[in-house]
Design a protein around this motif. Structure first.
Motif, PDB file in Angstrom:
ATOM      1  N   VAL A  14       0.835  -1.198   0.000  1.00 29.36           N
ATOM      2  CA  VAL A  14       0.000   0.000   0.000  1.00 29.36           C
ATOM      3  C   VAL A  14       0.872   1.251   0.000  1.00 29.36           C
ATOM      4  O   VAL A  14       0.590   2.234  -0.698  1.00 29.36           O
ATOM      5  CB  VAL A  14      -0.937  -0.003   1.225  1.00 29.36           C
ATOM      6  N   ILE A  15       1.938   1.208   0.811  1.00 28.20           N
ATOM      7  CA  ILE A  15       2.841   2.355   0.889  1.00 28.20           C
ATOM      8  C   ILE A  15       3.722   2.354  -0.339  1.00 28.20           C
ATOM      9  O   ILE A  15       4.515   1.442  -0.563  1.00 28.20           O
ATOM     10  CB  ILE A  15       3.707   2.290   2.160  1.00 28.20           C
ATOM     11  N   GLY A  16       3.590   3.340  -1.164  1.00 24.61           N
ATOM     12  CA  GLY A  16       4.318   3.419  -2.416  1.00 24.61           C
ATOM     13  C   GLY A  16       3.484   4.150  -3.442  1.00 24.61           C
ATOM     14  O   GLY A  16       2.420   4.680  -3.135  1.00 24.61           O
ATOM     15  N   SER A  17       3.938   4.125  -4.662  1.00 25.98           N
ATOM     16  CA  SER A  17       3.274   4.950  -5.670  1.00 25.98           C
ATOM     17  C   SER A  17       2.249   4.200  -6.501  1.00 25.98           C
ATOM     18  O   SER A  17       1.387   4.814  -7.128  1.00 25.98           O
ATOM     19  CB  SER A  17       4.326   5.563  -6.606  1.00 25.98           C
ATOM     20  N   LEU A  18       2.291   2.851  -6.521  1.00 33.39           N
ATOM     21  CA  LEU A  18       1.442   2.138  -7.463  1.00 33.39           C
ATOM     22  C   LEU A  18      -0.039   2.257  -7.105  1.00 33.39           C
ATOM     23  O   LEU A  18      -0.860   2.687  -7.933  1.00 33.39           O
ATOM     24  CB  LEU A  18       1.846   0.660  -7.523  1.00 33.39           C
ATOM     25  N   LEU A  36       3.120   9.229  14.912  1.00 28.11           N
ATOM     26  CA  LEU A  36       2.311  10.309  14.337  1.00 28.11           C
ATOM     27  C   LEU A  36       2.496  10.365  12.828  1.00 28.11           C
ATOM     28  O   LEU A  36       1.517  10.487  12.078  1.00 28.11           O
ATOM     29  CB  LEU A  36       2.703  11.648  14.971  1.00 28.11           C
ATOM     30  N   PHE A  37       3.749  10.257  12.382  1.00 25.67           N
ATOM     31  CA  PHE A  37       4.026  10.281  10.943  1.00 25.67           C
ATOM     32  C   PHE A  37       3.300   9.130  10.239  1.00 25.67           C
ATOM     33  O   PHE A  37       2.681   9.323   9.184  1.00 25.67           O
ATOM     34  CB  PHE A  37       5.531  10.178  10.699  1.00 25.67           C
ATOM     35  N   CYS A  38       3.364   7.911  10.820  1.00 25.00           N
ATOM     36  CA  CYS A  38       2.739   6.744  10.202  1.00 25.00           C
ATOM     37  C   CYS A  38       1.223   6.882  10.154  1.00 25.00           C
ATOM     38  O   CYS A  38       0.582   6.441   9.192  1.00 25.00           O
ATOM     39  CB  CYS A  38       3.144   5.474  10.949  1.00 25.00           C
ATOM     40  N   LYS A  39       0.633   7.486  11.164  1.00 22.71           N
ATOM     41  CA  LYS A  39      -0.815   7.686  11.155  1.00 22.71           C
ATOM     42  C   LYS A  39      -1.226   8.679  10.071  1.00 22.71           C
ATOM     43  O   LYS A  39      -2.241   8.489   9.384  1.00 22.71           O
ATOM     44  CB  LYS A  39      -1.288   8.164  12.524  1.00 22.71           C
ATOM     45  N   ASN A  77      -4.326   4.534   3.036  1.00 22.34           N
ATOM     46  CA  ASN A  77      -5.316   3.486   3.283  1.00 22.34           C
ATOM     47  C   ASN A  77      -6.632   3.679   2.535  1.00 22.34           C
ATOM     48  O   ASN A  77      -7.228   2.702   2.072  1.00 22.34           O
ATOM     49  CB  ASN A  77      -5.578   3.352   4.785  1.00 22.34           C
ATOM     50  N   PRO A  78      -7.135   4.912   2.379  1.00 22.96           N
ATOM     51  CA  PRO A  78      -8.392   5.072   1.636  1.00 22.96           C
ATOM     52  C   PRO A  78      -8.298   4.678   0.159  1.00 22.96           C
ATOM     53  O   PRO A  78      -9.336   4.558  -0.500  1.00 22.96           O
ATOM     54  CB  PRO A  78      -8.695   6.564   1.785  1.00 22.96           C
ATOM     55  N   ASN A 112      -3.484  -2.385  14.060  1.00 16.58           N
ATOM     56  CA  ASN A 112      -2.668  -1.789  15.117  1.00 16.58           C
ATOM     57  C   ASN A 112      -1.412  -1.087  14.620  1.00 16.58           C
ATOM     58  O   ASN A 112      -0.965  -0.122  15.241  1.00 16.58           O
ATOM     59  CB  ASN A 112      -2.270  -2.871  16.123  1.00 16.58           C
ATOM     60  N   SER A 113      -0.844  -1.553  13.523  1.00 15.82           N
ATOM     61  CA  SER A 113       0.406  -0.968  13.025  1.00 15.82           C
ATOM     62  C   SER A 113       0.220  -0.147  11.764  1.00 15.82           C
ATOM     63  O   SER A 113       0.975   0.792  11.516  1.00 15.82           O
ATOM     64  CB  SER A 113       1.441  -2.073  12.758  1.00 15.82           C
ATOM     65  N   ASP A 114      -0.782  -0.527  10.945  1.00 14.12           N
ATOM     66  CA  ASP A 114      -1.016   0.191   9.689  1.00 14.12           C
ATOM     67  C   ASP A 114      -2.246   1.085   9.759  1.00 14.12           C
ATOM     68  O   ASP A 114      -2.571   1.762   8.792  1.00 14.12           O
ATOM     69  CB  ASP A 114      -1.165  -0.809   8.533  1.00 14.12           C
ATOM     70  N   TYR A 115      -2.966   1.042  10.884  1.00 13.45           N
ATOM     71  CA  TYR A 115      -4.078   1.955  11.171  1.00 13.45           C
ATOM     72  C   TYR A 115      -5.210   1.855  10.151  1.00 13.45           C
ATOM     73  O   TYR A 115      -5.839   2.849   9.785  1.00 13.45           O
ATOM     74  CB  TYR A 115      -3.560   3.393  11.275  1.00 13.45           C
TER      75      TYR A 115
END
Length: 365
Positions: free
Chosen positions: A97-101, A133-136, A143-144, A162-165
């Motif tokens: 999910v984290i990334g550009s694709l 805070l940065f990760c949230k 995530n949306p 819990n970790s990826d919110y």
């Protein structure tokens, strides 16, 4: 189920095996086509002829191979290709999910439903308050982009929350599945211990070799077969030679896993890394074989300790050797666990049941 939708099945993998994940993907496509849906595949490598033959895939089945999406220079090609499909549903595997694709795909096809089967494990997460805070904030952005997360275990679902919110409302847990016709009990447990893994440090094969050394000191030398390739293969071979463990054999990559399991007393999964699920453990249970596995990640969801196998402490050769010795000494116990494992596989890891559940989720309005 009847649908006229176009479902794009997208996975950053090369489907070179006849494995359980390939069974899920290709069986899902077959059921979608039976229901009137259009399907297409995007992989990071071509479908080999033997895989096409095994899964009875039509020569004209839409399937495109691209360089791995993990390479930044390949992302543009993936986005361009996937957007051109203009699918109603994109079902993603091994795409972070984290990334550009994914954000770029979301922007390119705002009308589409994007579903992500999360089957990638990670180690424990420790963050400072600032990092949290940065990760949230980052999660609120990324995530949306995904309409539905499908976690392959409760362990992964908990990590997503819990970790990826990720909100609980966007998470469904659907365990990985096994073709129960391919993996079937074939007589009583054999004499060998089998391990199947991609041979890297996290899979814990070093611990299995240490356990083999301990068993020899106790006067036991069961045959131990290790199937798989990987960057640590030569190191493990060297250790085996240095210790003169003639009872340990490396088989390389194999396609006859059901046959290997049929001759095994038990499957060994000595992982150090928290496995997202543990495909081979479910396959072994379907084949009526007990599993000795590390108590990490999603493995305790697959194996019922004392009923379908034995859970041991990770990175503990003594604990592993004790469990192996227990099943060596008691073939009736191994057979009892194998029968319970088959029943568990039928109840929890059946391929067709899992396919239907996946299609319910990805086609949900």
């Amino acid at each position: 189920m009847t649908t006229t939708k176009h479902v794009a099945i997208v996975a950053d993998l090369v489907p070179r095996k006849l494995g359980s994940l390939e069974c899920l993907l290709f069986r899902s496509a077959a059921m979608l086509r039976e229901a009137g849906a259009e399907t297409s595949f995007t992989f990071s490598g071509p479908i080999p002829p033997e895989v096409r033959e095994h899964f009875d895939l039509a020569d004209d089945l839409p399937a495109v191979a691209l360089p791995s999406a993990s390479r930044p220079e390949a992302v543009e090609a993936w986005v361009r290709h996937l957007a051109a499909l203009d699918a109603d549903v994109y079902w993603l595997h091994f795409i972070p999910v984290i990334g550009s694709l994914i954000p770029r795909l979301r922007k390119a096809v705002p009308h589409a439903r994007i579903c992500l089967s999360e089957r990638i494990s990670r180690g424990p997460v420790k963050r400072s308050r600032l990092k949290t805070l940065f990760c949230k904030v980052r999660a609120g952005r990324y995530n949306p982009c995904v309409d539905q997360y499908i976690a392959v275990s409760q362990f992964i679902a908990d990590r997503l929350r819990n970790s990826d919110y990720v909100p609980s409302s966007r998470i469904e847990v659907i365990h990985n599945s096994v073709n129960l016709q391919r993996f079937r009990p074939q007589g009583p447990p054999g004499e060998t211990f089998l391990s199947i893994a991609y041979l890297r440090q996290e899979k814990g094969i070093q611990v299995l070799l240490d356990a083999a050394s301990l068993l020899r000191e106790r006067g036991f030398a069961p045959q131990i077969l290790i199937a798989g390739q990987g960057p640590c293969l030569e190191e493990y071979r060297r250790i085996t030679l240095e210790r003169q463990l003639q009872n340990v054999e490396f088989l390389g990559e194999r396609s006859d896993i059901p046959e290997l399991l049929s001759n095994a007393r038990a499957l060994i999964v000595p992982s150090l890394w928290p496995e997202a699920f543990g495909f081979v453990a479910a396959e072994a249970q379907a084949a009526g074989r007990p599993v000795i596995a590390s108590r990490v990640g999603g493995l305790p969801e697959v194996i019922v300790d004392g009923e379908t196998g034995m859970l041991v402490s990770p990175n503990d050769a003594t604990d592993l050797a004790d469990a192996m010795q227990h099943l060596m000494a008691d073939p009736a116990e191994a057979a009892r666990m194998g029968r319970a494992g088959r029943q568990r596989a039928e109840e929890h890891f059946d391929l067709d049941r899992a396919v239907r559940r996946h299609l319910e989720v990805i086609l949900r309005d």
